[in-house]
Design an enzyme around this catalytic site. Structure first.
Site, short mmCIF file in Angstrom:
data_model
loop_
_atom_site.label_atom_id
_atom_site.label_comp_id
_atom_site.label_asym_id
_atom_site.label_seq_id
_atom_site.Cartn_x
_atom_site.Cartn_y
_atom_site.Cartn_z
N LYS A 72 24.12 55.02 -30.13
CA LYS A 72 23.42 54.36 -29.03
C LYS A 72 21.96 54.82 -28.93
O LYS A 72 21.10 54.04 -28.51
CB LYS A 72 24.17 54.60 -27.72
CG LYS A 72 25.52 53.87 -27.65
CD LYS A 72 25.35 52.36 -27.78
CE LYS A 72 26.65 51.60 -27.54
NZ LYS A 72 26.48 50.15 -27.60
N SER A 95 23.81 51.90 -23.69
CA SER A 95 24.60 52.82 -22.85
C SER A 95 23.67 53.91 -22.34
O SER A 95 22.65 54.21 -22.98
CB SER A 95 25.73 53.44 -23.68
OG SER A 95 26.34 54.51 -22.98
N TYR A 101 29.15 58.38 -31.20
CA TYR A 101 28.88 57.23 -30.33
C TYR A 101 27.50 57.38 -29.69
O TYR A 101 26.70 56.44 -29.69
CB TYR A 101 29.95 57.13 -29.24
CG TYR A 101 29.70 56.00 -28.26
CD1 TYR A 101 30.06 54.69 -28.56
CD2 TYR A 101 29.11 56.25 -27.02
CE1 TYR A 101 29.83 53.66 -27.67
CE2 TYR A 101 28.88 55.22 -26.12
CZ TYR A 101 29.24 53.93 -26.44
OH TYR A 101 29.01 52.91 -25.55
N ASP A 123 34.17 40.20 -37.77
CA ASP A 123 34.12 41.66 -37.70
C ASP A 123 32.68 42.06 -38.02
O ASP A 123 32.25 41.96 -39.18
CB ASP A 123 35.09 42.26 -38.71
CG ASP A 123 35.15 43.78 -38.66
OD1 ASP A 123 34.24 44.40 -38.04
OD2 ASP A 123 36.08 44.37 -39.23
#
Length: 248
Positions: A167, A148, A163, A64
């Site tokens: 990124k 991304s 998110y 993890d």
């Protein structure tokens, strides 16, 4: 790609989607490929999806990457068993769809922390371990961040809030690492690959996902092979990949 034959590649988030596609392609390209994932049994199952002569190249270890102790333990295990890391693919990343708006405090801070712990700190700590392994063995390795387009432009999707911020951090970290490696006179390469929408489990869970043109995970795996296959003096610093017809 011949120079990577028999070398050790680590792929985080290798249980599905982009990570699974990358792990399979690297194993078939002759690299000793270690797939890290929480769902380690799914990485094991990938061996059945590649030609038998390459299946022994793929190894699975439970990890993890949001947990620093996991990263430390697993990377030491890789050094002990395989001798070190030559290629690192930082693919692991999460989106917390439940965190609809940054202004909503009813959700608490844990969804935000989860994203940063995986997408930013996990990537940073894995890169640190890989860099140390490369430096200790004087290896001109390669670190690839699966970024991304959301790391270069804030898209108008409420659930993408933290998110996108994570990124953007990956974009900054790519440049930071490049500067640090240059100052160290290191030949280790660092590359950011920034896809548009890719057909993965995350996208499949979205109600309106069929409205988007999408890339396939293998498209990103092919991009990884491309940047790894460049000559020693060439560094692809940023590679943006979009499906034809994408409108953002």
């Amino acid at each position: 790609m011949e120079r990577w034959n028999g070398r050790v590649a680590v792929v985080t988030g290798a249980s599905s989607g982009i990570g699974a596609a990358i792990a399979k392609e690297l194993a078939q390209a002759g690299l000793v490929t270690v797939g890290l994932a929480r769902r380690v049994e799914r990485v094991d199952a990938l061996r059945d999806q590649i030609p038998k002569q390459f299946s022994a190249n793929l190894h699975a270890i439970k990890c993890d990457v949001s947990k620093e102790e996991d990263i430390g333990r697993v990377f030491q295990e890789i050094v002990d068993e395989f001798g070190g890391i030559d290629v690192l693919i930082n693919n692991a990343g999460i989106v917390r769809d439940s965190m609809r708006l940054l202004s909503e405090d009813s959700q608490g801070t844990q969804p935000l922390r989860d994203i940063l712990d995986t997408n930013v700190l996990g990537l940073t700590l894995c890169s640190r371990k890989a860099c140390n392994s490369m430096r200790d063995r004087s290896v001109d390795g390669h670190i690839i961040h699966i970024n991304s387009i959301a790391g270069h432009r804030v898209l108008n999707f409420p659930h993408m809030n933290m998110y996108s911020a994570s990124k953007f951090a990956v974009t900054a970290l790519t440049e930071t690492m490049r500067n640090e490696l240059r100052e160290m006179k290191s030949k280790v390469k660092v590359t950011s690959i920034s896809p548009g929408v890719v057909k993965t489990e995350i996208i499949d869970a979205m109600d309106n996902h069929k409205a988007f043109p999408m890339l396939e995970p293998k498209d990103i795996a092919d991009a990884v092979l491309y940047v790894l296959g460049t000559p020693a003096h060439v560094q692809v610093h940023e590679l943006t990949i979009k499906p034809v017809g994408e409108d953002f």
